[in-house]
Design a protein around this motif. Structure first.
Motif, PDB file in Angstrom:
ATOM      1  N   ASP A 232      13.987  49.174  -9.099  1.00  0.00           N
ATOM      2  CA  ASP A 232      12.911  48.542  -8.328  1.00  0.00           C
ATOM      3  C   ASP A 232      12.647  47.126  -8.860  1.00  0.00           C
ATOM      4  N   GLY A 233      12.541  46.180  -7.939  1.00  0.00           N
ATOM      5  CA  GLY A 233      12.235  44.808  -8.317  1.00  0.00           C
ATOM      6  C   GLY A 233      13.463  43.927  -8.492  1.00  0.00           C
ATOM      7  N   VAL A 234      14.651  44.509  -8.531  1.00  0.00           N
ATOM      8  CA  VAL A 234      15.885  43.720  -8.674  1.00  0.00           C
ATOM      9  C   VAL A 234      16.423  43.421  -7.287  1.00  0.00           C
ATOM     10  N   THR A 235      16.572  42.144  -6.988  1.00  0.00           N
ATOM     11  CA  THR A 235      17.054  41.731  -5.664  1.00  0.00           C
ATOM     12  C   THR A 235      18.492  41.214  -5.677  1.00  0.00           C
ATOM     13  N   GLY A 257      18.211  38.509 -10.129  1.00  0.00           N
ATOM     14  CA  GLY A 257      17.167  38.064  -9.217  1.00  0.00           C
ATOM     15  C   GLY A 257      16.017  39.064  -9.205  1.00  0.00           C
ATOM     16  N   VAL A 258      14.793  38.562  -9.264  1.00  0.00           N
ATOM     17  CA  VAL A 258      13.617  39.430  -9.352  1.00  0.00           C
ATOM     18  C   VAL A 258      12.702  39.172  -8.150  1.00  0.00           C
ATOM     19  N   LEU A 271      10.450  44.907 -16.660  1.00  0.00           N
ATOM     20  CA  LEU A 271      11.743  45.003 -15.999  1.00  0.00           C
ATOM     21  C   LEU A 271      12.882  44.747 -16.984  1.00  0.00           C
ATOM     22  N   LEU A 272      12.696  43.755 -17.850  1.00  0.00           N
ATOM     23  CA  LEU A 272      13.721  43.448 -18.842  1.00  0.00           C
ATOM     24  C   LEU A 272      14.010  44.658 -19.726  1.00  0.00           C
ATOM     25  N   ALA A 273      12.952  45.332 -20.164  1.00  0.00           N
ATOM     26  CA  ALA A 273      13.125  46.522 -21.004  1.00  0.00           C
ATOM     27  C   ALA A 273      13.884  47.615 -20.253  1.00  0.00           C
ATOM     28  N   ARG A 274      13.573  47.771 -18.965  1.00  0.00           N
ATOM     29  CA  ARG A 274      14.265  48.781 -18.159  1.00  0.00           C
ATOM     30  C   ARG A 274      15.727  48.434 -17.962  1.00  0.00           C
ATOM     31  N   LEU A 275      16.024  47.155 -17.778  1.00  0.00           N
ATOM     32  CA  LEU A 275      17.412  46.728 -17.625  1.00  0.00           C
ATOM     33  C   LEU A 275      18.217  47.027 -18.895  1.00  0.00           C
ATOM     34  N   ASP A 296      14.388  33.524  -4.887  1.00  0.00           N
ATOM     35  CA  ASP A 296      14.896  32.338  -4.191  1.00  0.00           C
ATOM     36  C   ASP A 296      15.872  31.552  -5.061  1.00  0.00           C
ATOM     37  N   ALA A 297      15.552  31.395  -6.338  1.00  0.00           N
ATOM     38  CA  ALA A 297      16.431  30.665  -7.242  1.00  0.00           C
ATOM     39  C   ALA A 297      17.762  31.391  -7.410  1.00  0.00           C
ATOM     40  N   ALA A 298      17.709  32.719  -7.487  1.00  0.00           N
ATOM     41  CA  ALA A 298      18.921  33.510  -7.656  1.00  0.00           C
ATOM     42  C   ALA A 298      19.825  33.358  -6.445  1.00  0.00           C
ATOM     43  N   ARG A 299      19.232  33.387  -5.251  1.00  0.00           N
ATOM     44  CA  ARG A 299      20.019  33.246  -4.021  1.00  0.00           C
ATOM     45  C   ARG A 299      20.697  31.873  -3.983  1.00  0.00           C
TER      46      ARG A 299
END
Length: 305
Positions: A232-235, A257-258, A271-275, A296-299
């Motif tokens: 969840d939260g990773v795009t 991408g978040v 999220l970082l800990a989950r990754l 947006d930056a990731a895209r």
């Protein structure tokens, strides 16, 4: 953002202790085989002794590399010295190839120009059985450690070759005792040479895979990306790199991408800990680095990659 933890592995005292015990066994049996080869006139015993001499040298190299690899990271070698294990394994493989050539030349020479001296099959059999038992003990000691340490893996393969070589000498000794056919000794020597080559090639392939920074065997970028994208939260996941410092020490980096709402809520650290947990639990990657980016930056970055 990244996890600084390093895999515990077995590159410390336990690994060196196993290698030391194996070295003592190998050196002792090598001396027994040298004496036995001289007393019996057996080329196969001398070839196996030469093989074990090479293994003893390789184990010394492995011990040195293991000790060097245990040194902590510093400002110049930020990943530490674990690659020393890979270079030690490379030296082992080269020694094996040289040994195979020498044994093959001597074996063919003996077949083309049979020695006049008789081979004492009885004593040859006794010495070979002693070698078989000692090599079996060494293999048992190294069996668990070789799964996660490339240098111990090299030593394990060498001991395996010794065990098979001792079995070949036993067969040759039986043939000589039962039939008196002396060429069986030289044929056993050629067999020892032939079985060394695949071991050396296998070890070289693994060394070159590590040095080329290929993905570890059994680990694919597509599988890792799918696991991360399911969170969840990773795009998006891109710019993925996975390699290994040495056997059992994989390293991973990626841009992730978040979702905007997750970053706005200040949940990036969660999220970082989950990754990192995902990489450690599913892929046994203890050292992972992630660059978290707004969706947006990731895209945009993926478009211009």
């Amino acid at each position: 953002m990244h996890d600084h933890a390093h895999p515990p592995g077995i590159r410390g005292a336990s690994s060196r202790r196993l290698l030391t015990i194996s070295l003592c066994l190998t050196a002792t049996i090598m001396l027994v085989q040298v004496v036995g080869g001289v007393l019996t006139g057996s080329l196969a015993l001398l070839a196996d002794a030469a093989h074990m001499f090479t293994d003893a040298s390789a184990l010394v190299i492995a011990l040195i590399a293991s000790a060097v690899a245990a040194r902590p990271a510093d400002d110049r070698r930020t990943f530490g010295y674990q690659r020393a294990e890979v270079f030690g394994a490379l030296i082992n493989a080269i020694i094996l190839i040289v040994l195979a050539a020498v044994v093959a030349i001597e074996g063919v020479s003996r077949l083309l120009d049979p020695a006049d001296a008789e081979v004492a099959g009885g004593l040859m059999l006794v010495v070979a059985v002693i070698g078989l038992v000692a090599n079996g003990i060494s293999m048992w000691l190294l069996s668990a450690a070789q799964r996660t340490n490339i240098n111990v893996r090299g030593a394990y393969l060498e001991v395996l070759g010794d065990l098979i070589g001792s079995a070949a000498v036993i067969v040759a000794a039986f043939v000589i005792i039962v039939t008196g056919w002396m060429p069986a000794d030289a044929i056993a020597s050629l067999f020892i040479a032939a079985m060394i080559v695949p071991r050396a090639v296998t070890l070289l392939r693994e060394v070159f895979s590590v040095l080329a920074e290929s993905a570890p065997k059994g680990m694919t970028v597509a599988d890792i990306r799918a696991h991360l994208l399911a969170m969840d939260g990773v795009t998006g996941v891109h710019d993925v790199h996975v390699w290994q410092l040495t056997r059992g020490a994989p390293v991973f980096t990626a841009h992730v991408g978040v979702a905007p709402e997750l970053m706005e809520q200040g949940r990036s650290a969660v999220l970082l800990a989950r990754l990192q947990e995902c990489l450690a639990d599913h892929f046994d990657v203890a050292h992972s680095t992630f660059q978290l980016e707004p969706d947006d930056a990731a895209r945009c970055e993926q478009t211009h990659a």
